[in-house]
Design a protein around this motif. Structure first.
Motif, PDB file in Angstrom:
ATOM      1  N   MET A 106       0.822  -1.203   0.000  1.00 47.69           N
ATOM      2  CA  MET A 106       0.000   0.000   0.000  1.00 47.69           C
ATOM      3  C   MET A 106       0.863   1.264   0.000  1.00 47.69           C
ATOM      4  SD  MET A 106      -2.941   1.301   2.691  1.00 47.69           S
ATOM      5  CE  MET A 106      -4.183   0.150   2.115  1.00 47.69           C
ATOM      6  N   ALA A 107       1.981   1.244   0.759  1.00 48.78           N
ATOM      7  CA  ALA A 107       2.839   2.430   0.828  1.00 48.78           C
ATOM      8  C   ALA A 107       3.423   2.769  -0.541  1.00 48.78           C
ATOM      9  CB  ALA A 107       3.957   2.200   1.842  1.00 48.78           C
ATOM     10  N   ARG A 108       3.837   1.739  -1.299  1.00 55.35           N
ATOM     11  CA  ARG A 108       4.414   1.986  -2.624  1.00 55.35           C
ATOM     12  C   ARG A 108       3.367   2.587  -3.555  1.00 55.35           C
ATOM     13  NH1 ARG A 108       4.802  -0.990  -7.413  1.00 55.35           N
ATOM     14  NH2 ARG A 108       6.659  -0.527  -8.661  1.00 55.35           N
TER      15      ARG A 108
ATOM     16  N   ARG B 103      -4.809   0.992  -5.095  1.00 54.50           N
ATOM     17  CA  ARG B 103      -4.025   0.148  -4.191  1.00 54.50           C
ATOM     18  C   ARG B 103      -3.387   0.907  -3.028  1.00 54.50           C
ATOM     19  NH1 ARG B 103      -2.982  -1.145  -9.469  1.00 54.50           N
ATOM     20  NH2 ARG B 103      -3.703  -3.200 -10.126  1.00 54.50           N
ATOM     21  N   GLY B 104      -3.455   2.236  -3.040  1.00 55.08           N
ATOM     22  CA  GLY B 104      -2.818   3.012  -1.984  1.00 55.08           C
ATOM     23  C   GLY B 104      -3.780   3.416  -0.881  1.00 55.08           C
ATOM     24  N   ASN B 105      -3.313   4.280   0.005  1.00 57.98           N
ATOM     25  CA  ASN B 105      -4.131   4.817   1.093  1.00 57.98           C
ATOM     26  C   ASN B 105      -4.915   6.002   0.550  1.00 57.98           C
ATOM     27  OD1 ASN B 105      -5.046   6.311   3.393  1.00 57.98           O
ATOM     28  ND2 ASN B 105      -3.586   5.169   4.638  1.00 57.98           N
TER      29      ASN B 105
ATOM     30  N   ARG C  39     -13.037   0.337  -6.582  1.00 54.89           N
ATOM     31  CA  ARG C  39     -13.891  -0.850  -6.551  1.00 54.89           C
ATOM     32  C   ARG C  39     -13.525  -1.855  -7.645  1.00 54.89           C
ATOM     33  NH1 ARG C  39     -18.450  -0.908  -3.473  1.00 54.89           N
ATOM     34  NH2 ARG C  39     -19.000   1.012  -2.351  1.00 54.89           N
ATOM     35  N   PHE C  40     -12.611  -1.476  -8.530  1.00 51.66           N
ATOM     36  CA  PHE C  40     -12.229  -2.360  -9.636  1.00 51.66           C
ATOM     37  C   PHE C  40     -10.705  -2.545  -9.653  1.00 51.66           C
ATOM     38  CE2 PHE C  40     -16.200  -0.295 -10.788  1.00 51.66           C
ATOM     39  CZ  PHE C  40     -16.985  -1.371 -11.196  1.00 51.66           C
ATOM     40  N   PRO C  41     -10.140  -3.093  -8.568  1.00 48.35           N
ATOM     41  CA  PRO C  41      -8.674  -3.239  -8.505  1.00 48.35           C
ATOM     42  C   PRO C  41      -8.106  -4.185  -9.546  1.00 48.35           C
ATOM     43  CG  PRO C  41      -9.720  -4.447  -6.716  1.00 48.35           C
ATOM     44  CD  PRO C  41     -10.797  -3.633  -7.373  1.00 48.35           C
ATOM     45  N   ALA C  42      -8.943  -5.106 -10.054  1.00 45.20           N
ATOM     46  CA  ALA C  42      -8.448  -6.073 -11.032  1.00 45.20           C
ATOM     47  C   ALA C  42      -8.336  -5.482 -12.425  1.00 45.20           C
ATOM     48  CB  ALA C  42      -9.367  -7.298 -11.059  1.00 45.20           C
TER      49      ALA C  42
ATOM     50  N   TRP D 203      -2.139   8.071 -10.803  1.00 47.32           N
ATOM     51  CA  TRP D 203      -3.291   8.259  -9.918  1.00 47.32           C
ATOM     52  C   TRP D 203      -4.138   6.992  -9.860  1.00 47.32           C
ATOM     53  CZ3 TRP D 203      -4.288  11.360  -6.136  1.00 47.32           C
ATOM     54  CH2 TRP D 203      -5.599  11.554  -5.681  1.00 47.32           C
ATOM     55  N   ASP D 204      -4.289   6.321 -10.987  1.00 43.72           N
ATOM     56  CA  ASP D 204      -5.069   5.089 -11.022  1.00 43.72           C
ATOM     57  C   ASP D 204      -4.468   4.037 -10.094  1.00 43.72           C
ATOM     58  OD1 ASP D 204      -7.254   3.513 -12.631  1.00 43.72           O
ATOM     59  OD2 ASP D 204      -5.489   2.209 -12.663  1.00 43.72           O
ATOM     60  N   ILE D 205      -3.150   3.909 -10.123  1.00 40.12           N
ATOM     61  CA  ILE D 205      -2.477   2.960  -9.228  1.00 40.12           C
ATOM     62  C   ILE D 205      -2.677   3.373  -7.775  1.00 40.12           C
ATOM     63  CG2 ILE D 205      -0.222   2.059  -8.515  1.00 40.12           C
ATOM     64  CD1 ILE D 205       0.627   2.355 -11.476  1.00 40.12           C
TER      65      ILE D 205
END
Length: 300
Positions: free
Chosen positions: A1-3, A232-234, A169-172, A226-228
């Motif tokens: 998450m930090a990365r 996946r981030g905080n 909501r769509f991490p995949a 931004w999408d990443i």
């Protein structure tokens, strides 16, 4: 998450170049500038594919992802430009900059997320610092005759915050899909330009280089980063830290000689930095704060 959060921060840093490069791009009207720069942003995504291994099975992109992505990128810019056409820039920009606060507040509705007091406090400090920059230390006067423009700025803030939250909501869904969001935004912006604007292209090599810079970074790579970050981030930390974009933009303008340092910029720096640190206290300082946040975010 930090990365992933740090990658999201890189988008905020790239957005800080927006004002300088836009000013250097000459008198190109906004929708035409959007069409050109998003075309360059599309090329950024296509170039990235050359260095990324293709998946064994191409991911199936749900229809709602296309609506969210194109609505977010094109919708934000369409309503922002419309707001500036129908309301004073200071008030319209201040309303539009509610999107980081809306991201922080809206994150409470996301699965596995818990909104804590320091997220809200950090976002409000950032908003206060941004208000100092946007208003230049002066007052804000909301007049009823500009109600339509204010409403468009509000829609703009809502759309970008919704895009950022719903993308989570769509991490995949692979980040490469942003390539096609950029392509669609470029095409739609061109249609708006042809319908609403007079064509004025950049007049010098320097202006064309500024346009290229816009497409490569703040209107290109920034959206992929931004999408990443939002997937996946905080997302609370990213929302509060987003208020750093106008501050960094102002500092860049000062460094380039286009603005003068003032007390309000120093005050804004303190407010926005304090807000970002407060929002990120769990991630930065660990210990009991991190344990409490982890416990709050754990599934029941």
């Amino acid at each position: 998450m930090a990365r992933a959060t740090l990658i999201g921060f890189s988008a905020i840093a790239m957005w800080a170049l927006l004002a300088l490069l836009t000013d250097a791009s000459g008198r190109t009207p906004p929708f035409l500038l959007s069409a050109i720069t998003f075309a360059v942003g599309t090329c950024v995504g296509l170039a990235a594919r050359l260095f990324t291994a293709a998946p064994d099975r191409p991911a199936k992109i749900p229809f709602q992802v296309w609506v969210i992505g194109i609505g977010g990128l094109f919708g934000y810019h369409f309503f922002y430009f419309t707001a500036l056409r129908n309301a004073p820039a200071v008030e319209a920009s201040l309303i539009a900059y509610l999107w980081p606060l809306l991201i922080v507040l809206g994150s409470a509705l996301m699965p596995g997320e818990r909104l804590r007091w320091h997220h809200i406090a950090g976002a409000l400090l950032g908003l206060a610092g941004t208000a100092l920059i946007v208003t230049k230390g002066g007052g804000v006067a909301f007049e009823s005759r500009y109600a339509f423009g204010y409403a468009m700025a509000g829609v703009c803030a809502f759309l970008w915050s919704a895009y950022s939250l719903l993308s989570r909501r769509f991490p995949a869904v692979p980040t490469s899909v942003v390539t096609w969001f950029c392509a669609a935004t470029s095409a739609l912006s061109l249609l708006c330009h042809l319908a609403l604007e007079e064509t004025v292209l950049p007049a010098t090599t320097g202006q064309w280089l500024a346009v290229l810079g816009l497409g490569l970074m703040p209107v290109g790579a920034a959206f992929y980063a931004w999408d990443i970050g939002v997937k996946r981030g905080n997302i609370q930390v990213l929302g509060a830290a987003s208020y750093a974009a106008p501050l960094l933009s102002t500092l860049i303008l000062i460094a380039a000689g286009f603005a003068e340092p003032t007390w309000r910029i120093l005050a804004a720096c303190v407010l926005i930095t304090a807000g970002a640190v407060l929002a990120a206290r769990s991630m930065l300082f660990g210990g009991k704060a991190a344990s409490a946040t982890a416990a709050d975010n754990a599934p029941a």
